[in-house]
Write a protein that holds these residues in place. Structure first.
Motif, short mmCIF file in Angstrom:
data_model
loop_
_atom_site.label_atom_id
_atom_site.label_comp_id
_atom_site.label_asym_id
_atom_site.label_seq_id
_atom_site.Cartn_x
_atom_site.Cartn_y
_atom_site.Cartn_z
N ILE A 138 20.79 -33.49 -12.18
CA ILE A 138 20.19 -32.88 -13.37
C ILE A 138 20.15 -31.37 -13.19
O ILE A 138 20.37 -30.84 -12.09
N ARG A 139 19.86 -30.68 -14.28
CA ARG A 139 19.76 -29.22 -14.27
C ARG A 139 18.56 -28.81 -15.11
O ARG A 139 18.35 -29.35 -16.20
N ARG A 140 17.79 -27.87 -14.58
CA ARG A 140 16.66 -27.30 -15.29
C ARG A 140 16.72 -25.77 -15.21
O ARG A 140 17.05 -25.22 -14.16
N ARG A 141 16.40 -25.11 -16.31
CA ARG A 141 16.25 -23.65 -16.34
C ARG A 141 14.78 -23.37 -16.54
O ARG A 141 14.14 -23.96 -17.43
N VAL A 142 14.22 -22.48 -15.72
CA VAL A 142 12.81 -22.13 -15.84
C VAL A 142 12.68 -20.63 -16.04
O VAL A 142 13.47 -19.84 -15.52
N ILE A 143 11.67 -20.25 -16.82
CA ILE A 143 11.24 -18.86 -16.96
C ILE A 143 9.80 -18.84 -16.46
O ILE A 143 8.94 -19.54 -17.01
N VAL A 144 9.56 -18.05 -15.41
CA VAL A 144 8.25 -18.03 -14.76
C VAL A 144 7.54 -16.73 -15.15
O VAL A 144 8.06 -15.64 -14.92
N HIS A 145 6.35 -16.86 -15.73
CA HIS A 145 5.56 -15.73 -16.20
C HIS A 145 4.40 -15.46 -15.25
O HIS A 145 3.91 -16.37 -14.60
N GLY A 146 3.94 -14.23 -15.24
CA GLY A 146 2.80 -13.84 -14.42
C GLY A 146 3.21 -12.75 -13.44
O GLY A 146 4.18 -12.02 -13.67
N LEU A 147 2.48 -12.64 -12.36
CA LEU A 147 2.81 -11.68 -11.29
C LEU A 147 3.82 -12.37 -10.39
O LEU A 147 3.45 -13.08 -9.44
N VAL A 148 5.11 -12.22 -10.71
CA VAL A 148 6.15 -12.94 -9.99
C VAL A 148 7.28 -12.02 -9.50
O VAL A 148 8.22 -12.50 -8.88
N GLN A 149 7.16 -10.73 -9.75
CA GLN A 149 8.12 -9.77 -9.21
C GLN A 149 7.41 -8.90 -8.18
O GLN A 149 6.25 -8.55 -8.34
N GLY A 150 8.13 -8.60 -7.10
CA GLY A 150 7.55 -7.78 -6.04
C GLY A 150 6.65 -8.54 -5.08
O GLY A 150 5.91 -7.93 -4.30
N VAL A 151 6.71 -9.87 -5.13
CA VAL A 151 5.86 -10.70 -4.26
C VAL A 151 6.69 -11.69 -3.44
O VAL A 151 6.14 -12.64 -2.87
N GLY A 152 8.01 -11.51 -3.39
CA GLY A 152 8.87 -12.41 -2.62
C GLY A 152 9.18 -13.72 -3.33
O GLY A 152 9.57 -14.69 -2.69
N TYR A 153 9.02 -13.74 -4.64
CA TYR A 153 9.19 -14.99 -5.39
C TYR A 153 10.62 -15.52 -5.28
O TYR A 153 10.82 -16.70 -4.97
N VAL A 209 1.18 -17.15 -10.99
CA VAL A 209 1.94 -17.73 -12.09
C VAL A 209 0.99 -18.12 -13.21
O VAL A 209 0.00 -18.81 -13.00
N THR A 210 1.30 -17.63 -14.43
CA THR A 210 0.46 -17.95 -15.58
C THR A 210 1.09 -18.98 -16.50
O THR A 210 0.39 -19.67 -17.23
N ARG A 211 2.43 -19.09 -16.47
CA ARG A 211 3.11 -20.05 -17.34
C ARG A 211 4.54 -20.27 -16.84
O ARG A 211 5.15 -19.35 -16.33
N VAL A 212 5.05 -21.48 -17.01
CA VAL A 212 6.44 -21.78 -16.69
C VAL A 212 7.05 -22.52 -17.88
O VAL A 212 6.54 -23.56 -18.29
N ASP A 213 8.10 -21.94 -18.44
CA ASP A 213 8.85 -22.58 -19.52
C ASP A 213 10.03 -23.32 -18.88
O ASP A 213 10.75 -22.73 -18.07
N VAL A 214 10.22 -24.58 -19.23
CA VAL A 214 11.26 -25.41 -18.62
C VAL A 214 12.18 -25.95 -19.71
O VAL A 214 11.70 -26.47 -20.73
N ALA A 215 13.49 -25.82 -19.47
CA ALA A 215 14.48 -26.36 -20.41
C ALA A 215 15.47 -27.24 -19.65
O ALA A 215 15.89 -26.89 -18.55
N GLU A 216 15.84 -28.37 -20.26
CA GLU A 216 16.87 -29.23 -19.70
C GLU A 216 18.22 -28.69 -20.13
O GLU A 216 18.39 -28.26 -21.27
N GLU A 217 19.19 -28.71 -19.20
CA GLU A 217 20.54 -28.26 -19.50
C GLU A 217 21.54 -29.22 -18.86
O GLU A 217 21.18 -30.01 -17.98
N ARG A 218 22.78 -29.11 -19.29
CA ARG A 218 23.85 -29.94 -18.72
C ARG A 218 24.27 -29.32 -17.38
O ARG A 218 24.55 -28.12 -17.32
N PRO A 219 24.34 -30.10 -16.30
CA PRO A 219 24.76 -29.57 -14.99
C PRO A 219 26.17 -28.98 -15.05
O PRO A 219 27.03 -29.47 -15.78
N GLU A 220 26.38 -27.90 -14.28
CA GLU A 220 27.67 -27.23 -14.22
C GLU A 220 28.36 -27.42 -12.88
O GLU A 220 29.47 -26.97 -12.69
N GLY A 221 27.68 -28.06 -11.92
CA GLY A 221 28.27 -28.25 -10.61
C GLY A 221 28.23 -27.00 -9.74
O GLY A 221 29.19 -26.66 -9.06
#
Length: 88
Positions: free
Chosen positions: A2-17, A69-81
């Motif tokens: 399976i494949r998932r795309r996530v967008i992670v919101h909050g303090l997630v840059q500059g912290v080794g995420y 992390v304040t929110r995570v948006d998750v989308a299903e996608e077709r795997p690309e290998g």
């Protein structure tokens, strides 16, 4: 596979995420990538075994120790290998 795309919101840059995300993905055998976006979020794509990918999605909701992390948006996608895991 399976494949998932996530967008992670909050303090997630500059912290080794992205680095922590890569380490977690490699430990689980998940392929994909993670990158910082100009709006301060982190975007990531995970491909692999359904259980491992869902574990990665769950991990993104907390991230590394200094992330807030304040929110995570998750989308299903077709795997690309995809091969390996990259950070940008």
């Amino acid at each position: 596979m399976i494949r998932r795309r996530v967008i992670v919101h909050g303090l997630v840059q500059g912290v080794g995420y992205r680095f922590s995300c890569q380490m977690q993905a490699e430990n689980l055998g998940v392929r994909g990538w993670a990158r910082n976006r100009p709006d301060g979020t982190v975007e990531a794509v995970f491909e692999g075994d359904a259980t491992a990918v869902e574990q990665m999605v769950t991990w993104t909701r907390r991230g590394p120790r200094h992330a807030d992390v304040t929110r995570v948006d998750v989308a299903e996608e077709r795997p690309e290998g995809l091969a390996g895991f990259d950070t940008y």
